[in-house]
Design a protein around this motif. Structure first.
Motif, short mmCIF file in Angstrom:
data_model
loop_
_atom_site.label_atom_id
_atom_site.label_comp_id
_atom_site.label_asym_id
_atom_site.label_seq_id
_atom_site.Cartn_x
_atom_site.Cartn_y
_atom_site.Cartn_z
N ARG A 162 74.58 112.18 82.55
CA ARG A 162 73.15 112.25 82.78
C ARG A 162 72.45 112.47 81.45
O ARG A 162 72.90 113.26 80.62
CB ARG A 162 72.81 113.40 83.74
N ILE A 163 71.31 111.81 81.24
CA ILE A 163 70.58 111.95 79.98
C ILE A 163 70.03 113.36 79.87
O ILE A 163 69.42 113.88 80.80
CB ILE A 163 69.46 110.89 79.83
N ARG A 164 70.28 113.98 78.70
CA ARG A 164 69.81 115.34 78.47
C ARG A 164 68.91 115.45 77.25
O ARG A 164 68.08 116.33 77.16
CB ARG A 164 71.01 116.28 78.30
N LYS A 165 69.10 114.55 76.27
CA LYS A 165 68.33 114.63 75.04
C LYS A 165 68.29 113.25 74.40
O LYS A 165 69.25 112.50 74.48
CB LYS A 165 69.01 115.63 74.09
N GLY A 166 67.16 112.93 73.77
CA GLY A 166 67.04 111.66 73.07
C GLY A 166 66.13 110.70 73.82
O GLY A 166 65.55 111.03 74.85
N PRO A 167 66.02 109.47 73.31
CA PRO A 167 65.04 108.53 73.86
C PRO A 167 65.47 107.78 75.13
O PRO A 167 64.64 107.11 75.73
CB PRO A 167 64.85 107.53 72.71
N ALA A 168 66.72 107.87 75.53
CA ALA A 168 67.15 107.12 76.73
C ALA A 168 66.37 107.59 77.95
O ALA A 168 66.26 108.79 78.20
CB ALA A 168 68.64 107.29 76.96
N PRO A 169 65.83 106.65 78.74
CA PRO A 169 65.01 107.04 79.89
C PRO A 169 65.80 107.39 81.14
O PRO A 169 65.31 108.11 82.01
CB PRO A 169 64.15 105.80 80.14
N LYS A 170 67.01 106.89 81.26
CA LYS A 170 67.78 107.06 82.50
C LYS A 170 69.22 107.47 82.19
O LYS A 170 69.71 107.31 81.08
CB LYS A 170 67.79 105.78 83.32
N ASN A 171 69.92 107.95 83.23
CA ASN A 171 71.33 108.27 83.14
C ASN A 171 72.14 106.99 82.94
O ASN A 171 71.65 105.90 83.23
CB ASN A 171 71.79 108.96 84.43
N LEU A 172 73.38 107.14 82.46
CA LEU A 172 74.25 105.97 82.41
C LEU A 172 74.43 105.46 83.83
O LEU A 172 74.62 106.24 84.77
CB LEU A 172 75.61 106.31 81.78
N GLU A 173 74.37 104.17 83.99
CA GLU A 173 74.43 103.55 85.32
C GLU A 173 75.80 103.71 85.95
O GLU A 173 76.82 103.50 85.30
CB GLU A 173 74.09 102.06 85.21
N VAL A 174 75.82 104.07 87.23
CA VAL A 174 77.05 104.13 88.01
C VAL A 174 77.14 102.85 88.82
O VAL A 174 76.32 102.62 89.71
CB VAL A 174 77.06 105.36 88.94
N PRO A 175 78.13 101.99 88.52
CA PRO A 175 78.24 100.74 89.28
C PRO A 175 78.83 101.00 90.66
O PRO A 175 79.40 102.07 90.92
CB PRO A 175 79.20 99.90 88.43
N LYS A 176 78.69 100.04 91.53
CA LYS A 176 79.30 100.14 92.86
C LYS A 176 80.82 100.06 92.67
O LYS A 176 81.33 99.18 91.99
CB LYS A 176 78.81 98.98 93.72
N PHE A 177 81.54 101.01 93.26
CA PHE A 177 83.00 101.00 93.19
C PHE A 177 83.57 101.70 94.41
O PHE A 177 82.88 102.47 95.08
CB PHE A 177 83.52 101.64 91.89
N SER A 178 84.84 101.41 94.69
CA SER A 178 85.52 102.06 95.81
C SER A 178 86.98 102.28 95.45
O SER A 178 87.54 101.57 94.63
CB SER A 178 85.42 101.20 97.08
N PHE A 179 87.57 103.28 96.07
CA PHE A 179 88.98 103.58 95.85
C PHE A 179 89.83 102.68 96.74
O PHE A 179 89.60 102.60 97.95
CB PHE A 179 89.27 105.05 96.16
N THR A 180 90.80 102.01 96.14
CA THR A 180 91.74 101.20 96.91
C THR A 180 93.02 101.99 97.19
O THR A 180 93.78 101.64 98.08
CB THR A 180 92.08 99.90 96.17
#
Length: 188
Positions: A162-180
């Motif tokens: 999750r973004i805590r400091k700096g210019p990034a506006p959003k958290n790193l993206e979590v892609p759709k995934f599932s456990f096989t």
């Protein structure tokens, strides 16, 4: 003897009928419609993803070699993908942060799969200008919050990415995934 059509479209007996001109108009419009469909369908079909793109639509990732506290870098749709197994300490650090105080408020539970809180899967692309953050490789700078650090403009992410400091506006993206299985995921 040939029948005569009156100017008002009625026949010799005064009854309304389908005029030849109406039939020709209907036939012309129908023919034009069929032609338009024949032209438009291939144009629409060419917008569908090609076979090589569909092959990249999902990516399997083996988790068996990732130890607690470690992360791996792989690729998904030609972009970096980070898969990290969080330690109990990292999970506790992420859980003690009040999500409402964050720029992009999300809890660790919202960023992971139920019952698999230790597995954090994120795209490895900074949400500021698209640089690849450090922190997934052994010995890389993880920033002051212990997650990821973007060397381009100084964005720092915590252990839940999750973004805590700096210019990034959003958290790193979590892609759709599932456990096989317990040791494998399918991203996409």
């Amino acid at each position: 003897m040939a029948s005569v059509e009156h100017i008002d479209g009625t026949g010799p007996s005064g009854e309304d009928g389908v005029r030849r001109r109406d039939f020709i108009n209907i036939a012309a419009v129908s023919f034009a419609g069929v032609g338009a469909v024949a032209v438009v369908l291939p144009l629409i079909d060419q917008m569908n993803p090609s076979a090589d793109v569909l092959a990249l639509a999902t990516s399997p990732v083996d988790l068996s070699a990732i130890q607690p506290g470690q992360a791996i870098k792989t690729t998904f749709r030609s972009q970096p993908l980070f898969v990290r197994q969080l330690t109990p300490k990292e999970i506790a650090e992420a859980d003690k942060v009040d999500a409402s105080t964050l720029r992009d408020p999300q809890t660790l539970e919202e960023r992971t799969v139920d019952g698999k809180k230790q597995w954090l899967v994120t795209m490895g692309v900074c949400t500021h200008l698209g640089c690849v953050p450090l922190g997934a490789g052994e010995g890389e700078n993880r920033g002051e919050y212990g997650g990821y650090f973007c060397p381009c403009h100084g964005s720092s992410y915590d252990t839940a990415a999750r973004i805590r400091k700096g210019p990034a506006p959003k958290n790193l993206e979590v892609p759709k995934f599932s456990f096989t299985s317990d040791t494998a995921i399918l991203v996409g």
